[in-house]
Every structure is written in structure tokens, then in C-alpha cells.
Design an enzyme around this catalytic site. Structure first.
Site: not given
Ligand code: XMP
Length: 558
Positions: A100, A127-128, A214, A216, A270-272
Site C-alpha cells: 500500500g 511490503c506494507y 513484491h 507478484e 471480441g474475445v470476451d
């Protein structure tokens, strides 16, 4: 010169084109602020285990949940102050406290409730999240002399449980000012970095863990390994969240929701919308009808590809509304971009409504809402029937439809994986975003008409062919051509003076369309594209390249 950036991370939180005010006709882009039966609840139930990410406002919070899912464990992002009872009700296998922007000492800093650490659920603070944990439990957290932003070197003194099996020296990605100087009583300091005396800590007895860096982001090479250790060894999760599992769950869920009812789906190519339509078709077969509105503003062969794929290959009932003349009539004389969008949006609604009427006014509407949209809109997961005017743009107010949202629990990369699992052609799975108003907003400074559309469509075809041949299609967020409608420039071809159209090439890299960088396409490729355009398109005698990033430019010119 640098070439096009390395492939972007597999799963940017994008969607198929963001709606601008006015008139987004793409049904992919229709938004809801309430949901049909809770797909997220279903995801949880099916996965039988989940890890919750509590969001303390970090820029990577969503990414943490995505990475956890990539490890095969269902994960959701919740606000840091979510009720304790809600967490207990869900009984997650683990909690992750995100990073954060605040200093743990700032007045407005979100507080970590110590009760969260007493639920006997493993907790990983990042982290935070780690700093807040250390501070609440009596560790020493202070502002370091220098902040640490970007790549840093991690020295592992004692691997403990969390860093077990990892090298003693490794790089990691940091972004912080406060640092932990001493771990709380009962904790072991595992690692340090130049500006973080304690860069990782743990108390296995209490099942509490923390890392300053991090895991991720891709710049932490062992990040995934650390998450896997936390999820597997520490939380005891198994890999149970897979595309095949999602397909199975969603088919069941859609069947339960719609019963024998009729369902309609606006297909944009479209893909969605494609993946949503295929899932629903698998679930309820011919109770579903797809409507594809051909507004004449599509790229070459696009309508044919959608028909070939859905009607001929997947045998999905498909109505193609050929509305090209209607749209062009209404666009005559329209130059202002927002006016264009409005006209296209209104006409789209009219056509869609007519087709729905012909189909006996189905009760259900398929919509490709993604999990990123759910997070952005505040994450409402309750069940309800909505009036379509709650949607952003697109559908008329008096059309009462219950939404079917089979992608509501999924990130974009998961949608692509589900598409591949369902056999959607690679070309459609990886399609670049295309705006609802199509080529109309790429003919700028003059009205949209047949002649201009033909020029732009031909130029776009050359560009796409060359970008694909160069193997760059997937690396680019978008690549397209723009036609300045009224602009002509002088050229010379075969000893003759020409006075022709200019084509602008726009190619950008981006993660989410909020910001974008112009793509450094190789010079040889640009040369080939320009040569083909002026040779193959008689109306074109000049090609230019747009080298504006966003901001200050937008991706589209209008
Ligand atoms: P800009 O041009 O604002 O575009 O940087 C961001 C993303 O949104 C798409 N876009 C649209 N999509 N209807 C849509 O469905 C629209 O009116 C529209 N305008 C822009 C654009 O292609 C890019 O992906």
C-alpha cells in the site's frame, strides 16, 4: 533503436476496449453494477479452497490475486476492512496482506486489525502488509535513510519455511520507504537487502509470514516460487483452479440460472463476448441465439470470420443483422467524434432491439463482464435482476433482461485460457481490442463514407498482415491505421504527380489501455508496410507513423 517491447505479462487487466462517453455499441463493453447469481461464490465453492488478498491500496494488489490463481488456487481481492465474520464465513486457506502507498505511521494509514492474525489462518504480509504486521506485533519499523525502489539484491541468511530451497543471493523488486529494523518477538528475520535490514520474516508457530519485496511482479524471479511455498506448503492448498474446471462450473451455473429460458447474446467478435457465448452455448445449446450487428464499420473479413466460426464451426444459432446502409445513412455529414459515437450507439440499440423482438424477447442477456470490472465497480457480488439502464451505455431502458455473466469471476488471461479450452480459434483468443464504433472513429476530420471506409479497410488489412507475419501481433496492445478524411498530399509515382490520401500507422504497447507507449516497430517492417500501402492502394500516396504515447495522446485519434 529498441524494437517492440518483450511480450507483456500474460495477463493484463484489460478489456476489449473501453467505452467512451456517448455510444459504445460493443456489447462486450456493456457494464452492470449488479450481478446475476454469484459467479464468484461459485468459483469459491468449486475450487473448494481459496486464498483471500486484502487490499491495502497497493498498485499490484490485483496482480497478487492473479498470480495466486496462476498457481492454481482460487483467489479474490477484498478491501482491507472487510468484516471479520465474512472472512470467517469463507474460511480461506490463507490470507495475503497487500502492499500500500501509506507509511505505517501516517494518520490516514489503513490499520491492520490484529484479530486477522489470530484466526489461525496462515497470513503472508507483502511490503506494507509485512510492515503493518511487524508494527502491530511489537517489531521495529522505521523510515529508512533511503527508500528502495526497483530492482534490489536479497541476501537470505536463514531460509526458514518461507524461503526454503531458494538461493542465498537473488534479486527482487522493492518499492518502499519504511523498513523493518527488528522483527517482532517470536519472529525470525530471514533475509535482508541493502536498505531493508529485515526483508523477510516468519513465525511458523503462529503461521505468520512477511516479505518486504513484491513476489507478484516479474522482476522478482523467485516470486512465484515463494507464493507456491506459501500456498502449498504453508496453506496446504492443492491446484484446483483450472480452465477445464471453470468451464465445467460455469456450464452448471448457467444451466441452473436460465433453466428452459431463452437467452440472447450480442456477439462483437471480441474475445470476451465470444468466450461468454461459447460457454453459454455449451450449457444451454440452442436456447441461446447470438446477434451479430454488422454496422459496416468492421475490418476486412471480420463479419465473415465470426459467421464461419460461430455458425459453421460451433453451430451456435446466429443472427447476422446486416445494418450497413442504416449506419452509413445516419453517419452522413457527422464529423464530431462524440456525435459519431452517439449516432452509432443509438442505431446499435435499435438494431439489437429489433432482433430481440424477432426472437420473441428473450429473458436473459449474456454479458462478458470480467472480474476486473467487478473490482472496479466496487465488487458487488449479490444476485439481482437489473434493468438495462443500469448498464453503462449500449442497451435501451425498457429492455428488462436478466444478466448471464459467465466470466464474472475471471481475469482476462483466464478468459483466453477458457476460450482455448473451448476450442476458440487462436486468432479470436488473442484478438487485439477493437472499439465498438469500429473504423468510424479512425476516419478523422470528415464524414465516414463508403469510399473512405474502403481505403482504410485496405490499409488496415496490409498492416495486420505484416504485423502478424513479423510475429508481433500479440506483443502489441493495438495496431491499426487512421485516415485523415480531408487531407490530401502531393506525391510522385511513375513520373506522374499524384494527389492522394495519407495513412497513419498507430501501434502501441500497453497493459490496460490507461497508459500506452508507441511501439518501436522495426524500420524494415515499417518500410515494407509503407511500400505495400502506396503500391497496392491507388488512393494512398503517403504513410506516416504516430509516435505519441498516452498520455498525452489517446490510443485512438478520436
Ligand atoms: P483511448 O483512445 O481512450 O482508448 O486511449 C482506450 C481503449 O478504448 C478503446 N476505445 C473504445 N472502445 N468504444 C469502445 O468500445 C469506444 O467508443 C472507444 N473509444 C476508445 C480503444 O480502442 C482503446 O483500446
Amino acid at each position: 533503436m529498441t524494437e517492440v517491447a518483450a511480450p507483456r505479462p500474460a495477463a493484463p487487466p484489460e478489456r476489449d476496449g473501453e467505452a467512451r462517453a456517448g455510444s459504445p455499441p460493443a456489447v462486450d463493453d456493456v457494464r452492470a453494477d449488479a450481478a446475476a447469481p454469484d459467479a464468484l461464490e461459485e468459483g469459491r465453492a468449486a475450487a473448494a479452497q481459496e486464498v483471500l488478498v486484502l487490499d491495502y491500496g497497493g498498485q499490484y494488489s490485483q496482480l497478487i490475486a492473479r498470480r495466486v490463481r496462476e498457481c492454481g488456487v482460487f483467489s479474490e481481492l477484498l478491501p482491507h476492512d472487510v468484516a471479520l465474520e465474512e472472512i470467517e464465513r469463507r474460511a480461506p486457506r490463507g490470507l495475503i496482506l497487500s502492499g500500500g502507498p501509506a507509511s505505517v505511521y501516517a494518520d490516514e494509514a489503513p490499520r491492520l486489525r490484529t484479530e486477522l492474525l489470530d484466526l489461525d489462518i496462515p497470513v503472508l504480509g507483502i511490503c506494507y502488509g509485512m510492515q503493518a504486521m511487524a508494527r502491530e506485533l511489537g517489531g521495529r519499523v522505521e523510515l529508512a535513510e533511503a527508500g528502495e525502489f526497483g530492482r534490489s539484491e536479497l541476501h537470505v541468511r536463514e531460509p526458514g519455511r518461507l524461503l526454503n530451497g531458494l538461493p542465498a543471493e537473488q534479486s527482487c523488486w522493492m518499492s518502499h520507504r519504511d523498513s523493518v529494523f527488528e522483527p517482532p518477538p517470536g519472529f525470525t528475520a530471514l533475509a535482508s537487502s541493502p536498505s531493508s535490514p529485515v526483508a523477510a520474516l516468519e513465525n511458523p508457530d503462529r503461521r505468520l509470514y512477511g516479505i518486504q519485496f513484491h513476489p507478484e511482479v516479474v522482476h522478482t524471479p523467485y516470486g512465484t516460487a515463494i507464493l507456491e511455498t506459501f500456498l502449498g506448503d504453508i496453506c496446504g492448498c492443492e491446484e484446483s483452479w483450472t480452465a477445464a474446471q471453470v468451464v465445467e462450473d460455469q456450464i452448471r451455473r448457467v444451466r441452473e440460472q436460465v433453466g428452459e429460458g431463452k437467452v440472447i447474446c450480442g456477439l462483437s467478435g471480441g474475445v470476451d463476448s465470444s468466450v461468454a457465448a461459447l460457454l453459454v452455448h455449451r450449457a444451454v445449446g440452442d436456447q441461446l441465439t447470438c446477434v451479430f450487428v454488422d454496422h459496416g464499420l468492421l475490418r476486412r473479413n471480420e463479419a465473415e470470420q465470426v459467421v464461419a466460426s460461430f455458425r459453421d464451426h460451433f453451430h451456435v444459432p446466429l443472427v447476422v443483422a446486416d445494418a450497413q446502409d442504416r449506419f452509413l445513412d445516419r453517419l452522413a455529414g457527422v464529423v464530431d467524434p462524440e456525435h459519431k459515437r452517439k449516432v452509432i450507439g443509438e442505431e446499435f440499440i435499435r438494431v439489437f432491439e429489433e432482433e430481440a423482438g424477432r426472437l420473441g424477447d428473450p429473458r436473459y442477456l449474456v454479458q462478458g463482464t470480467l472480474y476486473s470490472d467487478v473490482i472496479e465497480s466496487g465488487g458487488s457480488t449479490g444476485a439481482s435482476t437489473i434493468k438495462s439502464h443500469h448498464n453503462v451505455g449500449g442497451l435501451p431502458e425498457d429492455l428488462e433482461l436478466e444478466l448471464v455473466e459467465p466470466l464474472r469471476a475471471l481475469f482476462k488471461d483466464e478468459v483466453r485460457a477458457v476460450g482455448a479450452e473451448l476450442g476458440l480459434p487462436e486468432r479470436m483468443v488473442w484478438r487485439q481490442p477493437f472499439p465498438g464504433p469500429g473504423l468510424a472513429i479512425r476516419i478523422v476530420g470528415g464524414e465516414v463514407n463508403r469510399e473512405r471506409l474502403a481505403v482504410l479497410r485496405d490499409a488496415d488489412f496490409v498492416l495486420q498482415e505484416e504485423i502478424r507475419a513479423a510475429g508481433l501481433y500479440r506483443e502489441l496492445w493495438q495496431s491499426f491505421c487512421v485516415l485523415p478524411a480531408e487531407l490530401r498530399t502531393v506525391g510522385v509515382q511513375g513520373d506522374e504527380r499524384t494527389y492522394g490520401h495519407v495513412i497513419a500507422i498507430r501501434a502501441v504497447t500497453s497493459d490496460d489501455a490507461m497508459t500506452a507507449d508507441w511501439a518501436r516497430l522495426p524500420h524494415e517492417l515499417l518500410e515494407r508496410i509503407a511500400a505495400r500501402m502506396v503500391n497496392e492502394l491507388p488512393a494512398v500516396n503517403r504513410v506516416v507513423l504516430d509516435i505519441t504515447s498516452k498520455p498525452p495522446g489517446t490510443i485512438e485519434w478520436e
